[in-house]
Design a protein around this motif. Structure first.
Motif, mmCIF file in Angstrom:
data_model
loop_
_atom_site.group_PDB
_atom_site.id
_atom_site.type_symbol
_atom_site.label_atom_id
_atom_site.label_comp_id
_atom_site.label_asym_id
_atom_site.label_seq_id
_atom_site.Cartn_x
_atom_site.Cartn_y
_atom_site.Cartn_z
ATOM 1 N N ASP A 128 0.837 -1.206 0.000
ATOM 2 C CA ASP A 128 0.000 0.000 0.000
ATOM 3 C C ASP A 128 0.871 1.256 0.000
ATOM 4 O O ASP A 128 0.563 2.240 -0.687
ATOM 5 N N LEU A 129 1.950 1.221 0.768
ATOM 6 C CA LEU A 129 2.851 2.370 0.812
ATOM 7 C C LEU A 129 3.488 2.621 -0.544
ATOM 8 O O LEU A 129 3.695 3.774 -0.948
ATOM 9 N N ARG A 133 3.524 5.930 -2.838
ATOM 10 C CA ARG A 133 4.760 6.495 -3.381
ATOM 11 C C ARG A 133 4.612 6.798 -4.874
ATOM 12 O O ARG A 133 5.029 7.849 -5.355
ATOM 13 N N LEU A 134 3.985 5.860 -5.596
ATOM 14 C CA LEU A 134 3.773 6.056 -7.025
ATOM 15 C C LEU A 134 2.824 7.212 -7.289
ATOM 16 O O LEU A 134 3.039 8.025 -8.205
ATOM 17 N N GLN A 135 1.765 7.316 -6.490
ATOM 18 C CA GLN A 135 0.813 8.411 -6.654
ATOM 19 C C GLN A 135 1.469 9.751 -6.357
ATOM 20 O O GLN A 135 1.226 10.745 -7.062
ATOM 21 N N LEU A 136 2.299 9.783 -5.332
ATOM 22 C CA LEU A 136 3.009 11.013 -4.985
ATOM 23 C C LEU A 136 3.940 11.428 -6.112
ATOM 24 O O LEU A 136 4.000 12.604 -6.491
ATOM 25 N N ALA A 137 4.659 10.463 -6.675
ATOM 26 C CA ALA A 137 5.577 10.764 -7.781
ATOM 27 C C ALA A 137 4.809 11.278 -8.999
ATOM 28 O O ALA A 137 5.269 12.196 -9.694
ATOM 29 N N ALA A 138 3.641 10.697 -9.253
ATOM 30 C CA ALA A 138 2.835 11.144 -10.389
ATOM 31 C C ALA A 138 2.360 12.575 -10.187
ATOM 32 O O ALA A 138 2.378 13.387 -11.120
ATOM 33 N N ARG A 139 1.940 12.906 -8.969
ATOM 34 C CA ARG A 139 1.489 14.274 -8.691
ATOM 35 C C ARG A 139 2.647 15.261 -8.827
ATOM 36 O O ARG A 139 2.496 16.360 -9.378
ATOM 37 N N ARG A 198 -8.118 18.297 -2.808
ATOM 38 C CA ARG A 198 -8.046 16.917 -2.318
ATOM 39 C C ARG A 198 -6.761 16.224 -2.753
ATOM 40 O O ARG A 198 -6.121 15.521 -1.971
ATOM 41 N N ASP A 199 -6.379 16.436 -4.022
ATOM 42 C CA ASP A 199 -5.259 15.680 -4.583
ATOM 43 C C ASP A 199 -3.902 16.331 -4.371
ATOM 44 O O ASP A 199 -2.873 15.643 -4.426
ATOM 45 N N PHE A 200 -3.864 17.643 -4.126
ATOM 46 C CA PHE A 200 -2.577 18.338 -4.108
ATOM 47 C C PHE A 200 -2.315 19.143 -2.841
ATOM 48 O O PHE A 200 -1.296 19.813 -2.747
#
Length: 206
Positions: A128-129, A133-139, A198-200
């Motif tokens: 899950d972490l 991490r992948l979502q954070l990198a994409a943002r 929400r996302d940023f």
């Protein structure tokens, strides 16, 4: 999928016998052990993996288990799960580390069944972490598409300021701020101010 599949356990202890013992416990379940005799050596070699766990002795020469925990938190926005190996006299310190975000602790002498249960739970969490991490990198990659001025405006928007307030603060016209906001939402692929927040909200523009 088995949480042990393609999993890595980083084992850190200045005692070679303990490293051999832990390696022997985890290898039969398909977890790859990578051993280090010091936290310093681990920190030099470490890079995040999709399924991983760090298991570190509490008391070592140089960087201790607690100091390692703090270093991982400081270096990585999404640090790996950390299990601390501790003696009876250090349990209170290990509990305090858990309050600060460490995953768990095990006491010496290590009991194989309990050790494996905690390791597998940590590995399950690490998947899950890794997605976080992948979502954070994409943002962050999307934010990198913004111009310096757009990043300034984004920072103000995330602070909850209106276009009028942003215009006054950045010495721009309201129309210019609105244009910037439109381009920001297009580049960040969001459709509303609520979605943007929400996302940023946890991203700090460079």
């Amino acid at each position: 999928m088995n949480s042990a599949a393609f999993a890595t356990a980083y084992l850190i202890d200045d005692d070679g016998i303990t490293l051999e013992l832990m390696s022997g416990i985890i290898e039969p379940i398909g977890v790859a052990p990578i051993t280090f005799s010091s936290a310093e050596a681990f920190l030099q070699a470490y890079s995040p993996r999709p399924c991983e766990c760090v298991i570190s002795d509490m008391r070592m020469p140089g960087v201790s288990g607690l100091q390692l925990h703090k270093a991982l938190q400081a270096r990585y926005p999404v640090p790996p799960p950390l299990i601390i190996v501790t003696g009876y006299a250090e349990v209170s310190a290990a509990v305090e580390a858990m309050k600060q975000g460490a995953f768990d602790f095990v006491e010496k002498p290590i009991q194989g069944h309990q050790f494996l249960e905690k390791l597998q739970a940590a590995l399950a969490l690490s998947r899950d972490l890794h997605q976080q991490r992948l979502q954070l990198a994409a943002r962050e990659a999307r934010i990198a598409l913004l111009t310096p001025k757009e990043q300034e405006v984004l920072h103000e928007v995330l602070a909850g300021l209106s276009s009028k307030d942003i215009a006054a603060h950045l010495n721009l016209s309201v129309r210019t701020v609105e244009n910037h906001r439109a381009r920001i939402m297009e580049k960040l692929r969001v459709n509303s101010a609520l979605e943007l927040m929400r996302d940023f909200i946890n991203i700090t523009p460079r």
